[in-house]
Design a protein around this motif. Sequence first.
Motif, PDB file in Angstrom:
ATOM      1  N   LYS A  41      -3.645   0.955  10.788  1.00 16.22           N
ATOM      2  CA  LYS A  41      -3.062   1.687   9.667  1.00 16.22           C
ATOM      3  C   LYS A  41      -2.007   2.675  10.140  1.00 16.22           C
ATOM      4  CE  LYS A  41      -4.605   4.042   5.470  1.00 16.22           C
ATOM      5  NZ  LYS A  41      -5.774   4.678   4.830  1.00 16.22           N
ATOM      6  N   ASN A  85      -0.108   6.151  -1.479  1.00 16.58           N
ATOM      7  CA  ASN A  85       0.377   5.940  -0.116  1.00 16.58           C
ATOM      8  C   ASN A  85       1.872   5.677  -0.106  1.00 16.58           C
ATOM      9  OD1 ASN A  85       0.601   3.222  -0.831  1.00 16.58           O
ATOM     10  ND2 ASN A  85      -1.203   2.572   0.312  1.00 16.58           N
ATOM     11  N   TYR A  87       4.904   3.985   2.607  1.00 19.04           N
ATOM     12  CA  TYR A  87       5.280   3.308   3.847  1.00 19.04           C
ATOM     13  C   TYR A  87       6.773   3.500   4.013  1.00 19.04           C
ATOM     14  CZ  TYR A  87       0.880   0.681   3.068  1.00 19.04           C
ATOM     15  OH  TYR A  87      -0.431   0.310   2.840  1.00 19.04           O
ATOM     16  N   TYR A  93       0.356  -1.725   7.404  1.00 17.01           N
ATOM     17  CA  TYR A  93      -1.103  -1.656   7.446  1.00 17.01           C
ATOM     18  C   TYR A  93      -1.566  -3.061   7.806  1.00 17.01           C
ATOM     19  CZ  TYR A  93      -5.751   0.144   6.110  1.00 17.01           C
ATOM     20  OH  TYR A  93      -7.058   0.577   6.110  1.00 17.01           O
ATOM     21  N   HIS A  96      -6.927  -6.091   7.487  1.00 15.91           N
ATOM     22  CA  HIS A  96      -8.192  -5.354   7.490  1.00 15.91           C
ATOM     23  C   HIS A  96      -9.013  -5.757   6.273  1.00 15.91           C
ATOM     24  CE1 HIS A  96      -5.712  -2.995   4.732  1.00 15.91           C
ATOM     25  NE2 HIS A  96      -6.841  -2.594   4.178  1.00 15.91           N
ATOM     26  N   ASP A  98     -11.586  -3.832   3.367  1.00 15.75           N
ATOM     27  CA  ASP A  98     -11.956  -2.497   2.898  1.00 15.75           C
ATOM     28  C   ASP A  98     -13.471  -2.296   3.027  1.00 15.75           C
ATOM     29  OD1 ASP A  98      -9.288  -2.121   2.215  1.00 15.75           O
ATOM     30  OD2 ASP A  98      -9.579  -2.864   0.172  1.00 15.75           O
ATOM     31  N   THR A 118      -3.586  -2.315  -6.289  1.00 14.39           N
ATOM     32  CA  THR A 118      -2.363  -1.615  -5.878  1.00 14.39           C
ATOM     33  C   THR A 118      -1.447  -1.539  -7.083  1.00 14.39           C
ATOM     34  OG1 THR A 118      -2.471  -2.312  -3.553  1.00 14.39           O
ATOM     35  CG2 THR A 118      -0.316  -1.665  -4.387  1.00 14.39           C
ATOM     36  N   LEU A 132       2.368  -6.904   0.160  1.00 11.56           N
ATOM     37  CA  LEU A 132       0.909  -6.963   0.257  1.00 11.56           C
ATOM     38  C   LEU A 132       0.548  -8.436   0.403  1.00 11.56           C
ATOM     39  CD1 LEU A 132      -1.951  -5.733  -0.003  1.00 11.56           C
ATOM     40  CD2 LEU A 132      -1.676  -5.877  -2.493  1.00 11.56           C
ATOM     41  N   TYR A 153      -7.317  -7.499  -6.844  1.00  9.73           N
ATOM     42  CA  TYR A 153      -7.761  -8.604  -5.989  1.00  9.73           C
ATOM     43  C   TYR A 153      -9.143  -8.278  -5.420  1.00  9.73           C
ATOM     44  CZ  TYR A 153      -5.877  -5.601  -2.238  1.00  9.73           C
ATOM     45  OH  TYR A 153      -5.621  -4.546  -1.391  1.00  9.73           O
ATOM     46  N   HIS A 159      -6.645  -8.450   3.997  1.00  9.29           N
ATOM     47  CA  HIS A 159      -5.308  -8.205   3.449  1.00  9.29           C
ATOM     48  C   HIS A 159      -4.539  -7.276   4.372  1.00  9.29           C
ATOM     49  CE1 HIS A 159      -8.043  -5.176   1.765  1.00  9.29           C
ATOM     50  NE2 HIS A 159      -7.008  -4.343   1.802  1.00  9.29           N
ATOM     51  N   VAL A 161      -0.397  -4.990   4.729  1.00 11.90           N
ATOM     52  CA  VAL A 161       0.923  -4.650   4.187  1.00 11.90           C
ATOM     53  C   VAL A 161       1.906  -4.828   5.336  1.00 11.90           C
ATOM     54  CG1 VAL A 161       2.352  -2.858   3.136  1.00 11.90           C
ATOM     55  CG2 VAL A 161      -0.041  -3.083   2.466  1.00 11.90           C
ATOM     56  N   ARG A 169       8.195   2.349   0.493  1.00  4.82           N
ATOM     57  CA  ARG A 169       7.324   1.755  -0.534  1.00  4.82           C
ATOM     58  C   ARG A 169       6.260   2.774  -0.910  1.00  4.82           C
ATOM     59  NH1 ARG A 169       2.056  -0.610  -0.476  1.00  4.82           N
ATOM     60  NH2 ARG A 169       1.854  -2.733  -1.275  1.00  4.82           N
ATOM     61  N   PHE A 173      -3.285   3.252  -4.939  1.00  3.30           N
ATOM     62  CA  PHE A 173      -4.276   2.213  -4.633  1.00  3.30           C
ATOM     63  C   PHE A 173      -5.663   2.794  -4.827  1.00  3.30           C
ATOM     64  CE2 PHE A 173      -5.758   3.584  -0.387  1.00  3.30           C
ATOM     65  CZ  PHE A 173      -4.836   4.591  -0.144  1.00  3.30           C
ATOM     66  N   TRP A 175     -10.136   1.421  -5.827  1.00  2.00           N
ATOM     67  CA  TRP A 175     -11.129   0.346  -5.860  1.00  2.00           C
ATOM     68  C   TRP A 175     -11.956   0.458  -7.119  1.00  2.00           C
ATOM     69  CZ3 TRP A 175      -9.916   3.316  -1.652  1.00  2.00           C
ATOM     70  CH2 TRP A 175      -9.323   2.644  -0.579  1.00  2.00           C
TER      71      TRP A 175
HETATM   72  O1  LIG Z   1      -0.810  -0.288   0.132  1.00  2.00           O
HETATM   73  C1  LIG Z   1      -1.430  -1.243  -0.323  1.00  2.00           C
HETATM   74  O2  LIG Z   1      -0.968  -2.036  -1.173  1.00  2.00           O
HETATM   75  C2  LIG Z   1      -2.850  -1.542   0.136  1.00  2.00           C
HETATM   76  C3  LIG Z   1      -3.477  -0.428   0.890  1.00  2.00           C
HETATM   77  C4  LIG Z   1      -4.778  -0.860   1.476  1.00  2.00           C
HETATM   78  O3  LIG Z   1      -5.040  -2.022   1.673  1.00  2.00           O
HETATM   79  C5  LIG Z   1      -5.782   0.152   1.818  1.00  2.00           C
HETATM   80  O4  LIG Z   1      -5.473   1.352   1.822  1.00  2.00           O
HETATM   81  O5  LIG Z   1      -6.940  -0.244   2.094  1.00  2.00           O
END
Ligand SMILES: O=C(O)CCC(=O)C(=O)O
Length: 227
Positions: A41, A85, A87, A93, A96, A98, A118, A132, A153, A159, A161, A169, A173, A175
Amino acid sequence: MLTILDAVLSKDEVRQFRVYLDQAEWRDGAATAGTLARSAKNNAQIDDGADVAVSLGNHILRTLGNTPLFIAAALPRKIYPPKFNRYAVGATYGTHVDSAVMQIPNTHLSLRSDLAATLFLSEPDEYDGGELEIDTEFGVQTVKLGAGDMVLYPASSLHRVTPVTRGARVASFFWIESLVGDDAERTLLFDLDQTIQNLTQGLAADDRKLLKLTGIYHNLLRRWAAT
Ligand SMILES: O=C(O)CCC(=O)C(=O)O
Ligand SMILES: [Fe+2]
């Protein structure tokens, strides 16, 4: 199942969000990743408790509560307070997964991450890279949406990034713990719900077949929902 929700936020709302986010204090995102995800990350995030994160996050939650497609697709039981977030060039990223169970910040509550979301807050032409990529049973799905659009998703999928090579970007984000934890069961319910919605257009509200199908939807939900 991967679901795209168009225009969760209007372009005006996104512009307003960006005024606040562009002035916010961004910190190293690796600090909040699990041990394995940490090394992959390399982005920036706003602290969960920051005023701007709380107020924009609440705006997103209110909006989602009034978005029937989100309710139908996610069948939400708990939603993690939205995070933010960013970027910039070079940020990424790596692949990984979650964490399955997360503590909701500043509470003793936990949440099982059934779905990840996201919500894109930058237009695709503001940056290069930053896709993504989600590994699915049908191959890799690449997602890069317009500002205000959102993807849902399964949080169980690997997944990543991809590195941003121009511009920046910005996204929110979070859950969702669903009433129906099993992705296949939730997908069946969503398909049935959307089919019923489509049928409703041409039929009287008291149409027997429509009522029967609606009953089947609720009986399946009753069977599968863990409240
Ligand atoms: O920035 C994103 O679209 C995904 C971020 C992500 O996968 C995360 O923070 O676990
Ligand atoms: Fe993730």
